[in-house]
Design an enzyme around this catalytic site. Structure first.
Site, PDB file in Angstrom:
ATOM      1  N   GLY A  10       0.732  -1.331  -0.107  1.00 31.30           N
ATOM      2  CA  GLY A  10       0.061   0.202  -0.095  1.00 31.30           C
ATOM      3  C   GLY A  10       1.002   1.361   0.027  1.00 31.30           C
ATOM      4  O   GLY A  10       0.220   2.181   0.557  1.00 31.30           O
ATOM      5  N   CYS A  17       0.823   1.311  -9.664  1.00 30.40           N
ATOM      6  CA  CYS A  17       0.276   0.236  -8.443  1.00 30.40           C
ATOM      7  C   CYS A  17      -0.847  -0.100  -8.608  1.00 30.40           C
ATOM      8  O   CYS A  17      -1.744   0.653  -8.517  1.00 30.40           O
ATOM      9  CB  CYS A  17       0.849   0.890  -7.088  1.00 30.40           C
ATOM     10  SG  CYS A  17       0.539  -0.276  -5.819  1.00 30.40           S
ATOM     11  N   LYS A  23       7.047   4.105 -15.056  1.00 30.96           N
ATOM     12  CA  LYS A  23       6.947   2.698 -14.743  1.00 30.96           C
ATOM     13  C   LYS A  23       5.527   2.491 -15.112  1.00 30.96           C
ATOM     14  O   LYS A  23       4.557   2.998 -14.503  1.00 30.96           O
ATOM     15  CB  LYS A  23       6.978   2.415 -13.270  1.00 30.96           C
ATOM     16  CG  LYS A  23       6.971   1.210 -12.733  1.00 30.96           C
ATOM     17  CD  LYS A  23       7.698   0.564 -11.564  1.00 30.96           C
ATOM     18  CE  LYS A  23       7.551  -0.910 -11.351  1.00 30.96           C
ATOM     19  NZ  LYS A  23       8.254  -1.142  -9.809  1.00 30.96           N
ATOM     20  N   GLY A  83       9.426 -10.890 -12.303  1.00 33.72           N
ATOM     21  CA  GLY A  83       9.323 -12.064 -12.073  1.00 33.72           C
ATOM     22  C   GLY A  83      10.884 -12.685 -12.382  1.00 33.72           C
ATOM     23  O   GLY A  83      11.021 -13.781 -12.728  1.00 33.72           O
TER      24      GLY A  83
END
Lengths: 261, 305
Positions: free
Chosen positions: B71, B129, B165, B245
């Site tokens: 968060g 996000c 991003k 990943g």
């Protein structure tokens, strides 16, 4: 995430309960689990007793989550458990060890005493609390065959004062190979200093605000070394703990901002 | 053999960059990553104000991945300066990327302006996000026009290079990257976490994350990250920090071949702990030796030829 039934709750004192889980956790002394109280929070807790098919955690009523656990969780209810995490205590090949536990820092030392007793070590447990009615696990340490020395801040039981007073005297007698400590940080700083004065190695279990518990989020990183309390700790050699410039001085809140201990 | 990379005029000693959100709360922690081989680091995303983030549980693993709803906690961009100073005094020659966000474009610009004045080498705009939707609405990076608007506004306010991003949770990430580039972005970081996702505890019958939903990362999202970087590389000329990943050296090389000049490393820490950085760098080095490459930049975009 395991969701485990609480199989027993032992009321040790008004602020401290031991929760028993019938589950083989395979935790080493000093390791911790993240305990999830659904709808409230998830907090790190040291494992306080380990058997092949059972483990126990001692929970001190302190914040929102532990208060909710104390007030709402009954035998048969479930708590979420993640772990065990972290690096525990190392007993090495010591023959005689001394434990110094303050208040709610005592449980991981009981797990350590359990392991040390299995190995046939000679264990002195110095345990302290503010007052007699808040002292925990005296009986359990004795049952393991430990020599138990008690201090209370108010003198209601044992030595009036702090466990560090007793530790000093014990170490002066010699014959201790190592000191293990868990409790309030300022107390642990003193314990390590006393051990260092006697040239005895020490190990301390630290606590910081944790989120992931397995070393990726960075919440519990400690100034001076940048080490992670959840993964590189929570147990650190006394020398390493003293390199942490925040040790005994400050911690960090949920946001990462510095705060008082 | 050259493993160093020059991106936006900044010299990176090797292609690994600690991804934002991992081990980035304190300067000492960032420096500890460099000590373990990491070339450059990204701090935790900071806002104008202090944020505690969501309550725990915030980070969970499951077979194949990691889900998080931390968060966006942080002490605030002004107060964060101290941690950057700690890092820079310990690691003066390792680039530091300051990640910023805002509840709206005005706050984002103000936050970026303050970050620009800190001892960081580059800025990263985190408007992708996926676990603060309740508070902030759908991420800016899911919309090409808003991405362009936010990038342009920040670029006007700051002097240092800006990486944007991006989120994989969109139909055409290549198009969004194109808009960011046209708006002045100096680099693209891709990808942020996938989802959001959810895990439920069957005994308590409740979502486990306190925020219920969280961004999905880790091994399982690697093919999505590779495809996104591949699409972005086709669409823009600016360098890409490929993130998502990467769990080992082979994943890292794949990511460079898809088009990444730099590698965002995060979830590899969950699988290999702090040795992840050196493990990845060693694999890149031995691969280059075996395959006859002399400069790591030669790997970038090879899958497109």
């Amino acid at each position: 995430m395991l969701s485990l039934k609480v199989s027993d709750i032992i009321n040790e004192n008004p602020l401290f309960k031991t929760y028993v889980f019938k589950h083989g956790l395979n935790a080493r002394p000093g390791q911790f689990v993240m305990v999830w109280m659904p709808g409230v929070d998830e907090v790190p807790m040291s494992v306080g007793w380990v058997e092949a098919d059972e483990f126990r955690i001692g929970i001190f009523k302190a914040g929102d989550c532990t208060t909710a656990i104390h007030e709402q969780v009954k035998i048969g209810d479930r708590l979420g458990i993640r772990g065990p995490f972290g690096k525990g205590f190392d007993l090495k090949d010591y023959k005689k060890i001394t434990l110094a536990g303050g208040g709610c820092g005592t449980p991981p030392l009981l797990a350590l005493a359990q392991k040390a007793a299995e190995k046939g070590m000679d264990v002195t447990a110095i345990i302290g609390a503010r007052s007699k009615n808040l002292l925990i696990y005296e009986k359990e340490f004795k049952k393991l065959g430990c020599k138990v020395l008690v201090s209370t801040d108010d003198g209601s039981k044992g030595h009036k004062g702090f466990i560090t007073d007793i530790l000093k005297k014990e170490l002066e007698k010699g014959k201790t190979d190592a000191v293990y400590t868990c409790g309030p940080e300022k107390m642990m700083v003193k314990v390590i200093e006393i051990a260092q004065d006697h040239k005895i190695p020490s190990q301390a279990s630290l606590e910081r605000f944790m989120k992931c518990g397995f070393g990726i989020c960075g919440q519990c990183c400690i100034d001076g070394t940048g080490l992670r309390v959840c993964k590189d700790g929570p147990v650190f050699d006394g020398e390493v703990a003293m390199k942490h410039k925040e040790f005994g001085k400050y911690a960090r809140s949920a946001s990462g901002k510095r705060c008082d201990l | 053999m050259n493993l160093s990379v020059n991106v936006c005029g900044i010299e990176f000693p090797n292609p690994t960059v600690l991804a934002s959100g991992y081990l980035g709360v304190t300067g000492a922690s960032l420096a500890n990553c460099v000590k373990h081989g990491c070339g450059a680091v990204t701090g935790k995303t900071l806002f104008l104000e202090e944020r505690p983030g969501h309550p725990n549980p915030t980070v969970l693993t499951y077979p194949g991945g990691i889900i998080n709803a931390v968060g966006l906690c942080g002490e605030g961009v002004k107060e964060g300066r101290h941690e950057f100073e700690v890092f820079k005094s310990a690691c003066p020659s390792n680039p530091l990327i300051g990640s910023v966000a805002g509840k709206n474009i005005k706050e984002l610009v103000e936050c970026a302006r303050i970050m620009d004045s800190h001892p960081v080498d580059m800025l990263e705009l985190n408007f992708s996000c996926p676990n603060v939707d309740d508070e902030m609405g759908r991420p800016i990076a899911c919309d090409p026009l808003m991405t362009a608007q936010a990038t342009e506004a920040v670029k006007k306010a700051v002097k240092k290079p800006v990486a944007v991003k991006l989120s994989p949770n969109t139909a055409d990430i290549g198009l969004i990257a194109k808009h960011a580039e046209a708006a002045g972005a100096d680099a693209i970081t891709a990808i942020n976490t996938v989802g959001p996702g959810m895990l439920i505890d069957i005994y308590t019958r409740k979502p486990i994350l306190a925020n219920k939903v969280g961004g999905v990362g880790g091994q399982g999202i690697k093919p999505i990250a590779i495809r996104c970087v591949y699409d972005i590389y086709k669409n823009v000329k600016i360098p890409i920090i490929g993130t998502g990943g990467i769990s080992n050296g082979k994943d890292a090389i794949e990511m460079m071949m898809a088009g990444a000049s730099l590698l965002g490393i995060g979830s590899a820490l969950a699988y290999h702990d702090m040795k992840a950085f050196n493990m990845i760098i060693d694999k890149i080095r031995s691969f280059m030796e075996e395959e006859g490459f002399t400069d790591v930049a030669e790997l970038v975009g090879l899958a497109h030829e």
